[in-house]
Enzyme design. Structure first.
Site, PDB file in Angstrom:
ATOM      1  N   GLY A 201       0.815  -1.217   0.000  1.00  0.00           N
ATOM      2  CA  GLY A 201       0.000   0.000   0.000  1.00  0.00           C
ATOM      3  C   GLY A 201       0.844   1.261   0.000  1.00  0.00           C
ATOM      4  O   GLY A 201       2.049   1.224   0.257  1.00  0.00           O
TER       5      GLY A 201
ATOM      6  N   GLY B 282       6.105  -3.068   3.117  1.00  0.00           N
ATOM      7  CA  GLY B 282       5.690  -3.479   4.459  1.00  0.00           C
ATOM      8  C   GLY B 282       6.058  -4.913   4.791  1.00  0.00           C
ATOM      9  O   GLY B 282       7.010  -5.471   4.220  1.00  0.00           O
TER      10      GLY B 282
ATOM     11  N   THR C  77       5.409   1.061   6.259  1.00  0.00           N
ATOM     12  CA  THR C  77       4.046   0.703   6.611  1.00  0.00           C
ATOM     13  C   THR C  77       3.424   1.835   7.378  1.00  0.00           C
ATOM     14  O   THR C  77       3.930   2.233   8.420  1.00  0.00           O
ATOM     15  CB  THR C  77       3.941  -0.576   7.456  1.00  0.00           C
ATOM     16  N   ILE C  78       2.357   2.350   6.845  1.00  0.00           N
ATOM     17  CA  ILE C  78       1.692   3.450   7.536  1.00  0.00           C
ATOM     18  C   ILE C  78       1.106   2.964   8.861  1.00  0.00           C
ATOM     19  O   ILE C  78       0.928   3.731   9.801  1.00  0.00           O
ATOM     20  CB  ILE C  78       0.613   4.066   6.618  1.00  0.00           C
ATOM     21  N   ASP C  79       0.835   1.662   8.952  1.00  0.00           N
ATOM     22  CA  ASP C  79       0.242   1.111  10.172  1.00  0.00           C
ATOM     23  C   ASP C  79       1.244   0.997  11.325  1.00  0.00           C
ATOM     24  O   ASP C  79       0.852   0.727  12.448  1.00  0.00           O
ATOM     25  CB  ASP C  79      -0.339  -0.287   9.901  1.00  0.00           C
TER      26      ASP C  79
ATOM     27  N   MET D  24      -6.559   4.276   9.496  1.00  0.00           N
ATOM     28  CA  MET D  24      -5.995   2.989   9.068  1.00  0.00           C
ATOM     29  C   MET D  24      -5.390   2.243  10.250  1.00  0.00           C
ATOM     30  O   MET D  24      -5.118   2.807  11.303  1.00  0.00           O
ATOM     31  CB  MET D  24      -4.985   3.195   7.962  1.00  0.00           C
TER      32      MET D  24
ATOM     33  N   ILE E 223      -5.191  10.348   3.884  1.00  0.00           N
ATOM     34  CA  ILE E 223      -4.006  10.395   4.752  1.00  0.00           C
ATOM     35  C   ILE E 223      -2.835   9.671   4.104  1.00  0.00           C
ATOM     36  O   ILE E 223      -1.688  10.120   4.134  1.00  0.00           O
ATOM     37  CB  ILE E 223      -4.354   9.761   6.127  1.00  0.00           C
ATOM     38  N   ARG E 224      -3.145   8.546   3.478  1.00  0.00           N
ATOM     39  CA  ARG E 224      -2.090   7.713   2.911  1.00  0.00           C
ATOM     40  C   ARG E 224      -1.443   8.339   1.679  1.00  0.00           C
ATOM     41  O   ARG E 224      -0.302   8.025   1.336  1.00  0.00           O
ATOM     42  CB  ARG E 224      -2.711   6.365   2.540  1.00  0.00           C
TER      43      ARG E 224
HETATM   44  N1  LIG Z   1       5.184 -14.404   2.399  1.00  0.00           N
HETATM   45  C1  LIG Z   1       5.499 -13.765   1.272  1.00  0.00           C
HETATM   46  N2  LIG Z   1       6.475 -14.245   0.459  1.00  0.00           N
HETATM   47  C2  LIG Z   1       6.797 -13.598  -0.689  1.00  0.00           C
HETATM   48  N3  LIG Z   1       6.194 -12.460  -1.104  1.00  0.00           N
HETATM   49  C3  LIG Z   1       5.227 -11.944  -0.342  1.00  0.00           C
HETATM   50  C4  LIG Z   1       4.812 -12.567   0.872  1.00  0.00           C
HETATM   51  N4  LIG Z   1       3.821 -11.823   1.414  1.00  0.00           N
HETATM   52  C5  LIG Z   1       3.613 -10.795   0.560  1.00  0.00           C
HETATM   53  N5  LIG Z   1       4.451 -10.860  -0.477  1.00  0.00           N
HETATM   54  C6  LIG Z   1       4.527  -9.929  -1.606  1.00  0.00           C
HETATM   55  O1  LIG Z   1       4.898  -8.640  -1.120  1.00  0.00           O
HETATM   56  C7  LIG Z   1       4.202  -7.628  -1.807  1.00  0.00           C
HETATM   57  C8  LIG Z   1       3.546  -6.683  -0.843  1.00  0.00           C
HETATM   58  O2  LIG Z   1       2.776  -7.397   0.130  1.00  0.00           O
HETATM   59  P1  LIG Z   1       1.465  -6.744   0.780  1.00  0.00           P
HETATM   60  O3  LIG Z   1       0.498  -6.420  -0.291  1.00  0.00           O
HETATM   61  O4  LIG Z   1       1.018  -7.629   1.868  1.00  0.00           O
HETATM   62  O5  LIG Z   1       1.937  -5.343   1.317  1.00  0.00           O
HETATM   63  P2  LIG Z   1       2.959  -4.984   2.467  1.00  0.00           P
HETATM   64  O6  LIG Z   1       4.338  -5.030   1.948  1.00  0.00           O
HETATM   65  O7  LIG Z   1       2.674  -5.838   3.657  1.00  0.00           O
HETATM   66  O8  LIG Z   1       2.601  -3.479   2.716  1.00  0.00           O
HETATM   67  P3  LIG Z   1       1.361  -2.862   3.526  1.00  0.00           P
HETATM   68  O9  LIG Z   1       0.669  -3.980   4.240  1.00  0.00           O
HETATM   69  O10 LIG Z   1       1.986  -1.886   4.450  1.00  0.00           O
HETATM   70  O11 LIG Z   1       0.524  -2.214   2.506  1.00  0.00           O
HETATM   71  C9  LIG Z   1       3.209  -8.317  -2.736  1.00  0.00           C
HETATM   72  O12 LIG Z   1       3.719  -8.215  -4.052  1.00  0.00           O
HETATM   73  C10 LIG Z   1       3.164  -9.741  -2.246  1.00  0.00           C
HETATM   74  O13 LIG Z   1       2.981 -10.676  -3.309  1.00  0.00           O
HETATM   75  O1  LIG Z   2      -6.786  -0.618  -0.214  1.00  0.00           O
HETATM   76  P1  LIG Z   2      -5.434  -1.219  -0.109  1.00  0.00           P
HETATM   77  O2  LIG Z   2      -4.439  -0.675  -1.046  1.00  0.00           O
HETATM   78  O3  LIG Z   2      -5.462  -2.703  -0.100  1.00  0.00           O
HETATM   79  O4  LIG Z   2      -4.843  -0.784   1.291  1.00  0.00           O
HETATM   80  C1  LIG Z   2      -5.505  -0.905   2.509  1.00  0.00           C
HETATM   81  C2  LIG Z   2      -4.581  -1.348   3.583  1.00  0.00           C
HETATM   82  O5  LIG Z   2      -3.289  -0.842   3.424  1.00  0.00           O
HETATM   83  C3  LIG Z   2      -2.810  -0.346   4.658  1.00  0.00           C
HETATM   84  O6  LIG Z   2      -2.807   1.046   4.574  1.00  0.00           O
HETATM   85  C4  LIG Z   2      -1.410  -0.831   4.904  1.00  0.00           C
HETATM   86  O7  LIG Z   2      -0.576  -0.318   3.923  1.00  0.00           O
HETATM   87  C5  LIG Z   2      -3.783  -0.828   5.706  1.00  0.00           C
HETATM   88  O8  LIG Z   2      -3.912   0.039   6.773  1.00  0.00           O
HETATM   89  C6  LIG Z   2      -5.031  -0.953   4.913  1.00  0.00           C
HETATM   90  O9  LIG Z   2      -5.881  -1.929   5.427  1.00  0.00           O
HETATM   91 MG   LIG Z   3       1.239  -5.667   5.196  1.00  0.00          MG
END
Ligand SMILES: Nc1ncnc2c1ncn2[C@@H]1O[C@H](COP(=O)(O)OP(=O)(O)OP(=O)(O)O)[C@@H](O)[C@H]1O
Ligand SMILES: O=P(O)(O)OC[C@H]1O[C@](O)(CO)[C@@H](O)[C@@H]1O
Ligand SMILES: [Mg+2]
Length: 542
Positions: A152, A240, A269-271, A314, A429-430
């Site tokens: 995100g 994140g 991570t904004i969270d 969020m 906010i994001r």
């Molecule tokens: N366990 C994992 N192994 C490999 N790749 C992963 C795994 N979990 C998530 N990813 C990859 O990481 C990328 C981002 O994951 P995700 O969408 O969960 O966001 P995030 O990095 O957790 O950020 P946020 O939750 O803050 O938005 C995606 O492309 C997803 O396919």
């Molecule tokens: O709508 P999207 O892009 O899946 O993002 C929503 C999620 O992303 C976050 O902002 C983490 O990046 C969470 O707080 C929220 O649930």
């Molecule tokens: Mg995440």
């Protein structure tokens, strides 16, 4: 640090075979260190340590010193590639840096995870201090770096991109920096773009990410194939918890193939739910921006009789933005977060509290994190159980739900007529650019990341621990999630600031549910009584 030795003589170290030996490792009163690692046969570890090439064995690299000192170190090229040439750090000829006394970080510098100690406390877990090293493992012309943003949006993404490009260019003379578009899948499904100090000059003033982002699409082999095919040897991965797990998988594959490619994570991570680090970039900006929504809710609420303003913020699993925005505002009467179960009806419930506040004040403001009360909703509305492309649970809109529940309650009970306004500022906010303090933070994170890669470190996340830049091994970032600890002082401060009920009544979950996590960072201001026990517990559970 003098007593801690990361030796390059095999005879001075003792190798332990697995994590669980940590509990029994002799640590005190020894001049030589006990090194526990299985990175590769004969690996001793540390910058410049001699090494031999062998099949990688993915175990943590942990060094023990005296008085309970533990260094959870990060991998280095020399762990799995032999005979690598080194070069003097070009910064030593850079007038801006060469005048700085002790600009280069000492090889033994480390940063403690815990800074509140008792007189007999063990020294506990440390992380390698980030910063430039005297020797580097790349020549400037040799570097081909790539930057990718995943997950995100978050304020500050563009600042980190900018500072990576400028840091590589201005500090190390690196001219070839590629932007990977659209997240992980961009490695194999999109063209790259060239990033130069000129092209990124103004991007920190914009929200979002100039590279684009995505969820899902992580295919380790295709990504590493693309890295190899394009001749990329430094990869900066901003994202994140999911992204950092993806980065760890990429690193493992890179090492399995024996590639000299630095894989570096920058936590986003904004969270604020990434563990170990003090806080994530963009968090301060989010808390600040949330004030505008809370102010608006307050103005609306106090302008009418029995006005209620509801603001959703969020926080999918962790209520940090809601907690800090509430503490900062002082206009909030009730803050609801995922970590603190609450209930609506009956004595000690939310409805009773709302009635009380309206009678006392004539208006009130409720802040609710998006992940709060999901179980309550699921009881009443059928849970969708849907996931996004990355496997994250898709949440129902708790703000809409709770607003409707409150309206229905007062319509049903007819105790008082209320006016409720619901504000959902989450994506606003994001999407904003980062504020001044986050911009500084992003700069430090990016520059630290670059210094580490140039010095041959890899498989790490660049992060702030107790106010110092560090390199944290991926497994520590990926093993759990940072939560608000509702038995900790910070939540108690919030309760005393809002005067809301703790909802720890009969209907609440039992204490075991609540006390499962202990705070590890300064932001939480935790008071851990026995850090070493915790470290042992965490490491043995990996
Ligand atoms: N366990 C994992 N192994 C490999 N790749 C992963 C795994 N979990 C998530 N990813 C990859 O990481 C990328 C981002 O994951 P995700 O969408 O969960 O966001 P995030 O990095 O957790 O950020 P946020 O939750 O803050 O938005 C995606 O492309 C997803 O396919
Ligand atoms: O709508 P999207 O892009 O899946 O993002 C929503 C999620 O992303 C976050 O902002 C983490 O990046 C969470 O707080 C929220 O649930
Ligand atoms: Mg995440």
């Amino acid at each position: 640090m003098g007593s801690v030795t990361v030796s390059n003589k095999k005879s001075q170290t003792t190798s332990l075979n697995n994590y669980n030996n940590l509990a029994t490792a002799p640590v005190a009163n020894k001049t030589e260190s006990v090194t526990m690692n299985n990175y590769c046969n004969g690996w001793i570890g540390g910058e410049g340590a001699s090494a031999m090439t062998s099949a990688p064995n993915l175990k943590p690299k942990i060094v023990y010193g005296t008085a309970g000192y533990i260094l959870e170190d990060v991998p280095h090229f020399t762990d799995y590639i032999s005979d690598l040439p080194t070069y003097p750090n070009p910064l030593q000829d850079n007038p801006a840096y060469s005048v700085v006394k002790q600009y280069f970080v000492h090889v033994d510098d480390s940063v403690p995870q815990k800074v509140v100690v008792h007189k007999d406390s063990e020294r506990g877990v440390h992380f390698r201090r980030a910063g430039p090293r005297q020797k580097v493992y790349f020549e400037s012309d040799e570097v081909k770096a790539a930057i990718v943003t995943c997950g995100g949006l978050c304020p500050g993404l563009n600042t980190v991109i900018r500072e990576l490009v400028c840091g590589l260019h201005h500090m190390y003379g690196v001219k070839r920096v590629l932007g990977i578009e659209g997240g992980y899948r961009g490695f194999y499904a999109r063209n790259t773009i060239n990033l130069t100090p000129k092209s990124v000059n103004d991007i920190h003033k914009r929200g979002g990410t100039v590279l684009g982002t995505s969820r899902g699409g992580h295919d380790t082999n295709k990504i590493v194939d693309s890295i190899q095919d394009r001749g990329i040897n430094q990869v900066y991965i901003i994202g994140g918890d999911g992204t950092q797990r993806g980065a760890a998988a990429i690193f493992e594959e890179v090492r399995r193939r024996g590639l000299k490619v630095a894989v570096v994570g920058i936590p986003k991570t904004i969270d604020n739910d990434i563990p170990v680090i003090d806080k994530s970039f963009g968090f301060d900006t989010a808390v600040e921006e949330a004030q505008r929504a809370i102010n608006a809710a307050h103005v609306e609420a106090e302008s009418v009789e029995n006005g209620i303003g509801v603001v959703k913020l969020m926080g999918r699993y962790s209520g940090f933005i809601a907690m800090y925005a509430t503490l900062a505002s002082r206009d909030v009467d009730c803050c609801l977060i995922p970590e603190s179960p609450f209930y609506l009806e009956g004595p000690g419930g939310l409805f009773e509290y709302i009635e009380k506040r309206l009678k006392e004040n004539g208006h009130m403001v409720i802040v609710i994190a998006e992940g709060a009360g999901q179980e309550l909703m699921s009881e009443k509305m059928q849970t969708m159980n849907k996931q996004d492309a990355s496997g994250n649970k898709l949440l129902q809109d708790v703000g809409l739900w709770i607003s409707q529940e409150i309206k229905d309650h007062f319509a049903r009970e007819k105790t008082m007529a209320i006016t409720l306004k619901y504000i959902d500022p989450t994506y606003m906010i994001r999407a904003i650019p980062s504020n001044a303090s986050d911009n500084v933070y992003c700069t430090l994170l990016a520059q630290s990341a670059v210094h580490g890669a140039m010095a041959g470190y890899t498989g790490y996340t660049s992060g702030l621990v107790n106010g110092r830049q560090t390199y944290i091994p991926f497994y520590r970032i990926n093993e759990n999630r940072n939560h608000v600890v509702i038995t900790d002082r910070m939540w108690a401060r919030l309760l005393s600031s809002t005067n809301q009920p703790s909802f720890l009544g009969d209907k609440c979950h039992n204490e075991d549910d609540i006390e499962e996590e202990e705070p590890l960072n300064q932001l939480l201001d935790g008071d851990l009584s026995d850090d070493t026990l915790k470290v042992k517990k965490e490491i043995s559970s990996i």
